[in-house]
Design a protein around this motif. Sequence first.
Motif, PDB file in Angstrom:
ATOM      1  N   UNK A 104       8.236  21.180   0.098  1.00 17.07           N
ATOM      2  CA  UNK A 104       9.153  20.074  -0.159  1.00 17.07           C
ATOM      3  C   UNK A 104       9.639  19.594   1.198  1.00 17.07           C
ATOM      4  N   UNK A 105       9.171  18.404   1.571  1.00 17.57           N
ATOM      5  CA  UNK A 105       9.504  17.844   2.881  1.00 17.57           C
ATOM      6  C   UNK A 105      10.745  16.972   2.729  1.00 17.57           C
ATOM      7  N   UNK A 106      11.779  17.306   3.489  1.00 17.43           N
ATOM      8  CA  UNK A 106      13.033  16.552   3.384  1.00 17.43           C
ATOM      9  C   UNK A 106      13.192  15.639   4.588  1.00 17.43           C
ATOM     10  N   UNK A 141       5.826  17.555  -1.737  1.00 17.11           N
ATOM     11  CA  UNK A 141       6.730  16.620  -2.419  1.00 17.11           C
ATOM     12  C   UNK A 141       7.689  16.118  -1.342  1.00 17.11           C
ATOM     13  N   UNK A 142       7.818  14.807  -1.183  1.00 18.17           N
ATOM     14  CA  UNK A 142       8.700  14.279  -0.147  1.00 18.17           C
ATOM     15  C   UNK A 142      10.016  13.809  -0.759  1.00 18.17           C
ATOM     16  N   UNK A 143      11.111  14.260  -0.197  1.00 13.50           N
ATOM     17  CA  UNK A 143      12.433  13.894  -0.705  1.00 13.50           C
ATOM     18  C   UNK A 143      13.272  13.370   0.444  1.00 13.50           C
ATOM     19  N   UNK A 144      14.205  12.481   0.132  1.00 13.99           N
ATOM     20  CA  UNK A 144      15.105  11.899   1.133  1.00 13.99           C
ATOM     21  C   UNK A 144      16.510  12.407   0.875  1.00 13.99           C
ATOM     22  N   UNK A 145      17.191  12.792   1.959  1.00 12.49           N
ATOM     23  CA  UNK A 145      18.579  13.249   1.775  1.00 12.49           C
ATOM     24  C   UNK A 145      19.429  12.191   1.091  1.00 12.49           C
TER      25      UNK A 145
END
Lengths: 408, 408
Positions: B78-80, B127-131
């Motif tokens: 999970x890339x933040x 999975x890419x997520x944004x703060x």
Amino acid sequence: MLSDALLDAIRDEGVMRRVLKRGVSEIIVESEFVERLQGGRPLRLKMGFDPSATDIHLGHAVGLRKLRQLQDLGHKVVLIVGDWTAQIGDPSGRSATRPMLTAEQVRENAATYMAQFFKIVDRDRTETRWQSEWFGDFSLADVIRLTSRFTVAQFLARDDFASRFKANQPIAITELLYPLLQAYDSVAIESDVEFGGTDQMFNLLVGRDLQGMMGQTPQQCFLMPLLPGTDGVQKMSKSLGNYIGIDEPANEIYGKAMSLPDSQILPYSEYLTDVVDDEIEEMRLALDGGSVNPMELKKRLARELVTQFHDLEAAREAERHFERTVQGGGVPEDMPEHALPPAETLAGMRLSRLLVDAALASSAGEARRLISQGAVQIDGERVSDDSTAGVKAGVVLRAGRRRYVRLV
Amino acid sequence: MLSDALLDAIRDEGVMRRVLKRGVSEIIVESEFVERLQGGRPLRLKMGFDPSATDIHLGHAVGLRKLRQLQDLGHKVVLIVGDWTAQIGDPSGRSATRPMLTAEQVRENAATYMAQFFKIVDRDRTETRWQSEWFGDFSLADVIRLTSRFTVAQFLARDDFASRFKANQPIAITELLYPLLQAYDSVAIESDVEFGGTDQMFNLLVGRDLQGMMGQTPQQCFLMPLLPGTDGVQKMSKSLGNYIGIDEPANEIYGKAMSLPDSQILPYSEYLTDVVDDEIEEMRLALDGGSVNPMELKKRLARELVTQFHDLEAAREAERHFERTVQGGGVPEDMPEHALPPAETLAGMRLSRLLVDAALASSAGEARRLISQGAVQIDGERVSDDSTAGVKAGVVLRAGRRRYVRLV
């Protein structure tokens, strides 16, 4: 703009001396404050309160009376309901955050507070604001901007933080937010002057700094002396039980004032009454020279206080009550009654419990303290242990000098 | 659930040794991690990055390669995108908050970063997520809840805070928020394992604690060794100029790898290549016994690195280039050219300026440093002052070992 009549008053030397000196510890920066005060624009006088604590006592009244003096000179009070800072709590060392009050509780508490507040402060020259107006929409970006302006070391230099940090007592990171939020209040309402006790100096100065950083003229800080409680030693506070609430019955206010040590007659008169300076000086000389019985001056103080928070008639009645009950050693005519529980319940009951039930003590702890101090009597006989032996219908149960019930 | 084939691989002792030991400093808590890893549920491997710094260098690659190994065993990265923490900046002692990036800049930087990231990490198992998904709506109440869980003393115990506090260097209150926000990321994405350098241990443990406080199973922490830069001493970092970027041209990667001190051959091979443990052990013995020229092992390392970030053909070509230019002492065939300014401009020009214009130095400061280190030559003659004397069309201007232009 203020009227010419008000401006004349503001520029009167005697008025200014009373406003700037009497019951004031320090003004930061006094010369700037005087300039603004006399400038002709009504000033915005910031006063915040914590809606988790709703009782106003004489310790608060010192500052509220100052607000009223300034209102009478044409200035405006901005009363802030601290519905956000109440969730954090100014550090007491015990708990980092308090349970969140419901919106309904906050409204009720605020109403209770304001009913007392407007006994002293002029409602017509007051604007009421809620922190939620600005903190309700406060974003993480706002928090980041706010916290970036001050350093940890600056905040840990505050006396209470410094001593707790040194003593390895926990300081929640949240607690550093408290002064910042209070400071932001000054920005939100464009405060000209903030009022607080001398123990609030740090917080008030953060507000002053933050306004400067955010392009506003920095507020002036008006620091009030901390009033000792009825023990004459510790700062008046509800939790220490040494307070006189402005909403208490006339007999309570009068009786508690009479229980003050003599050393407090002059400071209380100076901070909490309108007795003029010359008279206070005469009182000082008379006390020093022994030419007056301190009891007489204390009675005057007690009357002044009851008159202020009730009225003159109530003050006279409270004085008669005091003279009859305490000074006369008798019991009052209109003694309240308390119905005893059934005999089988009473048999297993501690006296401390009965004292609480009869509203002679606010907690079992206080009741036990009163018993151990020898302050509890049954029909004039001192009680020495926490037992209901000797309790029966018809006797008078007494706690301290001024609290009685007839058991029925 | 993971497939049986993957589970077999995960339970293979050799595989586990490679995953758990090679290029790993510490796993907190290793036994729990192994249990989770072998439990059959794909794990969520947290990896955050700061979109204000977009270049991935070999120091980062150590951890990214570990992620890839775990992906190959069926787990998920999970890339933040740290679009919020980027505004604060992890404390460096210099500035408390960075200028806010525009949304457009963040998107561009994230794209640049990810193009490099997916050279190592498998895009299909990421999975890419944004703060901003969770911090965009973060309220003051959320901040209060978050900050109430940790104390100032806990945070000031972190090494870098402790030394700065002791040295009276400012620590903005905002900086205390950084570990808290990073910790909250773990809660938001329900991280099973977080990866970071050993200097990130504190932040990773705060995430672990916060998850526990908020009712999640605390994440495992995977601490990677800090890779020394090309100087062999300091941690690889862009600001120190001792880095090898994974996006650099093949000749740069090869040449920089060849400039490493011999002491780094084994750690780099262990952390950054797939050369098997037995071979690395042989290399160690050969180096210790003096039975191999370190240059040969370094060439192998350089080839492995270029192959990884470009391909085998590029690695061979880079090696030929290196042998021709540096080892042969000659100049490359395909030398770039740089057009000199008009004579009157050149006359008033410093050499450092010309070096920058010719892209032989990234700044005038670097250029002056190269000159003072004797690393600048004009047609093979070392230059000792910052002057363009001797500069004319046709000469070769050289900075360091591997940068040349022919002036035209």
